[in-house]
Design a protein around this motif. Structure first.
Motif, PDB file in Angstrom:
ATOM      1  N   LEU A 191      -4.661   1.020   6.413  1.00  0.00           N
ATOM      2  CA  LEU A 191      -4.495   2.332   7.007  1.00  0.00           C
ATOM      3  C   LEU A 191      -5.336   3.291   6.173  1.00  0.00           C
ATOM      4  CD1 LEU A 191      -2.887   4.002   9.131  1.00  0.00           C
ATOM      5  CD2 LEU A 191      -1.180   4.383   7.363  1.00  0.00           C
ATOM      6  N   VAL A 192      -6.280   3.980   6.806  1.00  0.00           N
ATOM      7  CA  VAL A 192      -7.174   4.878   6.082  1.00  0.00           C
ATOM      8  C   VAL A 192      -6.852   6.310   6.490  1.00  0.00           C
ATOM      9  CG1 VAL A 192      -9.580   5.479   5.621  1.00  0.00           C
ATOM     10  CG2 VAL A 192      -8.951   3.090   6.032  1.00  0.00           C
ATOM     11  N   ILE A 193      -6.455   7.107   5.494  1.00  0.00           N
ATOM     12  CA  ILE A 193      -6.087   8.497   5.732  1.00  0.00           C
ATOM     13  C   ILE A 193      -7.012   9.372   4.906  1.00  0.00           C
ATOM     14  CG2 ILE A 193      -4.241  10.216   5.632  1.00  0.00           C
ATOM     15  CD1 ILE A 193      -2.308   7.727   5.597  1.00  0.00           C
ATOM     16  N   ASN A 194      -7.806  10.191   5.592  1.00  0.00           N
ATOM     17  CA  ASN A 194      -8.804  11.043   4.932  1.00  0.00           C
ATOM     18  C   ASN A 194      -9.684  10.236   3.974  1.00  0.00           C
ATOM     19  OD1 ASN A 194      -8.092  13.317   6.305  1.00  0.00           O
ATOM     20  ND2 ASN A 194      -7.185  14.360   4.561  1.00  0.00           N
ATOM     21  N   GLY A 195     -10.074   9.044   4.407  1.00  0.00           N
ATOM     22  CA  GLY A 195     -10.968   8.217   3.621  1.00  0.00           C
ATOM     23  C   GLY A 195     -10.307   7.370   2.547  1.00  0.00           C
ATOM     24  N   LYS A 196      -9.014   7.551   2.325  1.00  0.00           N
ATOM     25  CA  LYS A 196      -8.287   6.787   1.303  1.00  0.00           C
ATOM     26  C   LYS A 196      -7.539   5.636   1.951  1.00  0.00           C
ATOM     27  CE  LYS A 196      -5.366   6.822  -2.622  1.00  0.00           C
ATOM     28  NZ  LYS A 196      -5.289   5.412  -2.469  1.00  0.00           N
ATOM     29  N   SER A 197      -7.748   4.420   1.451  1.00  0.00           N
ATOM     30  CA  SER A 197      -7.131   3.220   2.017  1.00  0.00           C
ATOM     31  C   SER A 197      -5.726   2.987   1.480  1.00  0.00           C
ATOM     32  CB  SER A 197      -7.964   1.978   1.684  1.00  0.00           C
ATOM     33  OG  SER A 197      -9.208   2.045   2.323  1.00  0.00           O
ATOM     34  N   THR A 198      -4.837   2.591   2.368  1.00  0.00           N
ATOM     35  CA  THR A 198      -3.467   2.218   2.024  1.00  0.00           C
ATOM     36  C   THR A 198      -3.272   0.772   2.449  1.00  0.00           C
ATOM     37  OG1 THR A 198      -2.665   4.481   2.354  1.00  0.00           O
ATOM     38  CG2 THR A 198      -1.022   2.727   2.439  1.00  0.00           C
ATOM     39  N   SER A 199      -2.818  -0.068   1.531  1.00  0.00           N
ATOM     40  CA  SER A 199      -2.594  -1.479   1.834  1.00  0.00           C
ATOM     41  C   SER A 199      -1.404  -1.638   2.765  1.00  0.00           C
ATOM     42  CB  SER A 199      -2.330  -2.268   0.550  1.00  0.00           C
ATOM     43  OG  SER A 199      -3.455  -2.224  -0.289  1.00  0.00           O
ATOM     44  N   ILE A 200      -1.561  -2.487   3.780  1.00  0.00           N
ATOM     45  CA  ILE A 200      -0.511  -2.720   4.767  1.00  0.00           C
ATOM     46  C   ILE A 200      -0.015  -4.155   4.632  1.00  0.00           C
ATOM     47  CG2 ILE A 200       0.020  -2.800   7.241  1.00  0.00           C
ATOM     48  CD1 ILE A 200      -0.559   0.029   6.132  1.00  0.00           C
ATOM     49  N   PHE A 201       1.296  -4.305   4.617  1.00  0.00           N
ATOM     50  CA  PHE A 201       1.929  -5.616   4.569  1.00  0.00           C
ATOM     51  C   PHE A 201       2.859  -5.754   5.761  1.00  0.00           C
ATOM     52  CE2 PHE A 201       0.955  -4.387   0.234  1.00  0.00           C
ATOM     53  CZ  PHE A 201       0.321  -5.523  -0.255  1.00  0.00           C
ATOM     54  N   GLN A 202       3.091  -6.972   6.168  1.00  0.00           N
ATOM     55  CA  GLN A 202       4.030  -7.238   7.251  1.00  0.00           C
ATOM     56  C   GLN A 202       4.959  -8.375   6.838  1.00  0.00           C
ATOM     57  OE1 GLN A 202       1.264  -7.365  10.725  1.00  0.00           O
ATOM     58  NE2 GLN A 202       2.395  -5.516  11.287  1.00  0.00           N
ATOM     59  N   GLU A 203       5.656  -8.169   5.735  1.00  0.00           N
ATOM     60  CA  GLU A 203       6.555  -9.158   5.140  1.00  0.00           C
ATOM     61  C   GLU A 203       8.007  -8.800   5.410  1.00  0.00           C
ATOM     62  OE1 GLU A 203       6.220 -11.952   3.349  1.00  0.00           O
ATOM     63  OE2 GLU A 203       4.035 -11.958   3.279  1.00  0.00           O
ATOM     64  N   ARG A 204       8.818  -9.798   5.738  1.00  0.00           N
ATOM     65  CA  ARG A 204      10.261  -9.578   5.879  1.00  0.00           C
ATOM     66  C   ARG A 204      10.954  -9.577   4.525  1.00  0.00           C
ATOM     67  NH1 ARG A 204      13.037 -11.156  11.157  1.00  0.00           N
ATOM     68  NH2 ARG A 204      11.329 -11.080  12.638  1.00  0.00           N
ATOM     69  N   ASP A 205      10.426 -10.347   3.583  1.00  0.00           N
ATOM     70  CA  ASP A 205      11.018 -10.427   2.250  1.00  0.00           C
ATOM     71  C   ASP A 205      10.204  -9.569   1.292  1.00  0.00           C
ATOM     72  OD1 ASP A 205      12.093 -11.053  -0.205  1.00  0.00           O
ATOM     73  OD2 ASP A 205      11.766 -13.217  -0.050  1.00  0.00           O
ATOM     74  N   PRO A 206      10.781  -8.463   0.821  1.00  0.00           N
ATOM     75  CA  PRO A 206      10.015  -7.554  -0.041  1.00  0.00           C
ATOM     76  C   PRO A 206       9.585  -8.180  -1.362  1.00  0.00           C
ATOM     77  CG  PRO A 206      12.303  -6.863   0.099  1.00  0.00           C
ATOM     78  CD  PRO A 206      12.135  -7.977   1.072  1.00  0.00           C
ATOM     79  N   ALA A 207      10.221  -9.257  -1.778  1.00  0.00           N
ATOM     80  CA  ALA A 207       9.829  -9.926  -3.021  1.00  0.00           C
ATOM     81  C   ALA A 207       8.438 -10.542  -2.902  1.00  0.00           C
ATOM     82  CB  ALA A 207      10.852 -11.002  -3.379  1.00  0.00           C
ATOM     83  N   ASN A 208       7.961 -10.787  -1.676  1.00  0.00           N
ATOM     84  CA  ASN A 208       6.645 -11.383  -1.461  1.00  0.00           C
ATOM     85  C   ASN A 208       5.503 -10.368  -1.476  1.00  0.00           C
ATOM     86  OD1 ASN A 208       7.833 -13.887  -1.145  1.00  0.00           O
ATOM     87  ND2 ASN A 208       7.995 -13.674   1.070  1.00  0.00           N
ATOM     88  N   ILE A 209       5.826  -9.097  -1.582  1.00  0.00           N
ATOM     89  CA  ILE A 209       4.804  -8.053  -1.535  1.00  0.00           C
ATOM     90  C   ILE A 209       4.348  -7.731  -2.956  1.00  0.00           C
ATOM     91  CG2 ILE A 209       4.275  -5.699  -0.809  1.00  0.00           C
ATOM     92  CD1 ILE A 209       6.664  -5.999   1.156  1.00  0.00           C
ATOM     93  N   LYS A 210       3.087  -7.837  -3.213  1.00  0.00           N
ATOM     94  CA  LYS A 210       2.527  -7.561  -4.541  1.00  0.00           C
ATOM     95  C   LYS A 210       2.180  -6.079  -4.653  1.00  0.00           C
ATOM     96  CE  LYS A 210       2.858 -11.837  -5.663  1.00  0.00           C
ATOM     97  NZ  LYS A 210       4.184 -12.185  -6.087  1.00  0.00           N
ATOM     98  N   ARG A 211       3.224  -5.261  -4.683  1.00  0.00           N
ATOM     99  CA  ARG A 211       3.013  -3.814  -4.743  1.00  0.00           C
ATOM    100  C   ARG A 211       2.382  -3.391  -6.064  1.00  0.00           C
ATOM    101  NH1 ARG A 211       5.425  -1.249  -0.354  1.00  0.00           N
ATOM    102  NH2 ARG A 211       7.170  -2.357   0.565  1.00  0.00           N
ATOM    103  N   GLY A 212       2.706  -4.088  -7.132  1.00  0.00           N
ATOM    104  CA  GLY A 212       2.125  -3.763  -8.429  1.00  0.00           C
ATOM    105  C   GLY A 212       0.610  -3.902  -8.416  1.00  0.00           C
ATOM    106  N   ASP A 213       0.102  -4.889  -7.691  1.00  0.00           N
ATOM    107  CA  ASP A 213      -1.354  -5.074  -7.586  1.00  0.00           C
ATOM    108  C   ASP A 213      -2.014  -3.891  -6.892  1.00  0.00           C
ATOM    109  OD1 ASP A 213      -0.941  -7.513  -8.764  1.00  0.00           O
ATOM    110  OD2 ASP A 213      -1.298  -8.699  -6.943  1.00  0.00           O
ATOM    111  N   ALA A 214      -1.278  -3.244  -5.999  1.00  0.00           N
ATOM    112  CA  ALA A 214      -1.803  -2.077  -5.287  1.00  0.00           C
ATOM    113  C   ALA A 214      -1.552  -0.786  -6.070  1.00  0.00           C
ATOM    114  CB  ALA A 214      -1.162  -1.980  -3.904  1.00  0.00           C
ATOM    115  N   GLY A 215      -0.836  -0.888  -7.192  1.00  0.00           N
ATOM    116  CA  GLY A 215      -0.589   0.279  -8.026  1.00  0.00           C
ATOM    117  C   GLY A 215       0.694   1.027  -7.735  1.00  0.00           C
ATOM    118  N   ALA A 216       1.550   0.498  -6.855  1.00  0.00           N
ATOM    119  CA  ALA A 216       2.796   1.204  -6.523  1.00  0.00           C
ATOM    120  C   ALA A 216       3.750   1.224  -7.711  1.00  0.00           C
ATOM    121  CB  ALA A 216       3.472   0.562  -5.317  1.00  0.00           C
TER     122      ALA A 216
END
Length: 173
Positions: free
Chosen positions: A65-90
């Motif tokens: 998802l790109v908002i004003n030129g800035k990219s946001t990583s999109i995931f479609q996981e049912r289990d939040p433990a599978n999302i590597k949010r730390g890699d995206a800086g969250a």
């Protein structure tokens, strides 16, 4: 700038994202919703029948998802433990699916690298909800009362204020 992930991009997740972007102090770096297509996320963010058109450029590009030129990583996981949010800086995750309504359940977000997962109280889940007390400027908003009828608008505001308070070292009790 605080880096936040959003889990659940329905009405609440979309409004949290809008409010965060409008604040200029919160950067949405990840969004997870296993049920909403990326192109529909673009549409939901651009147009809201209550809050009107979102006055920023929003598009889907290369699975992000790109908002004003800035990219946001999109995931479609049912289990939040599978999302590597730390890699995206969250650093934080706003849990707005209505599924992970306890601190223990929302803790699954931390397995992906976020520092803190904040569940929003769900009106479907009866029981006490601790309201956050924040000291803002010299006015003190304080409540240790418990209630199960908090409006979702208050939940959104309380969550965003809690993240800002933590980041900018406001006195929080």
């Amino acid at each position: 700038m605080v880096k936040v992930g959003v889990s659940g991009f329905g009405l609440i997740g979309c409004l949290v994202t809008r409010a965060a972007l409008n604040s200029g102090k919160i950067d949405i770096v990840t969004i997870n919703d296993p049920f909403i297509d990326l192109n529909y996320m673009v549409y939901m963010l651009q147009y809201d029948s209550t809050h009107g058109k979102f006055h920023r450029t929003v598009k889907a590009e290369n699975g992000k998802l790109v908002i004003n030129g800035k990219s946001t990583s999109i995931f479609q996981e049912r289990d939040p433990a599978n999302i590597k949010r730390g890699d995206a800086g969250a650093e934080y995750v706003v849990e707005s699916t209505g599924v992970f309504t306890t601190v223990e359940k929302a803790g699954a977000h931390l397995k992906g690298g976020a520092k803190r997962g904040q569940p929003l109280p769900s009106p479907r889940q009866p029981g006490p909800t601790r309201q956050r007390a924040l000291r803002l400027s010299r006015a003190v908003i304080h409540s240790d009362s418990k209630g199960n009828a908090m409006s979702w608008e208050l939940c959104i505001v309380a969550t965003l204020l809690a993240v800002l308070a933590t980041q900018f070292l406001m006195n929080m009790r």
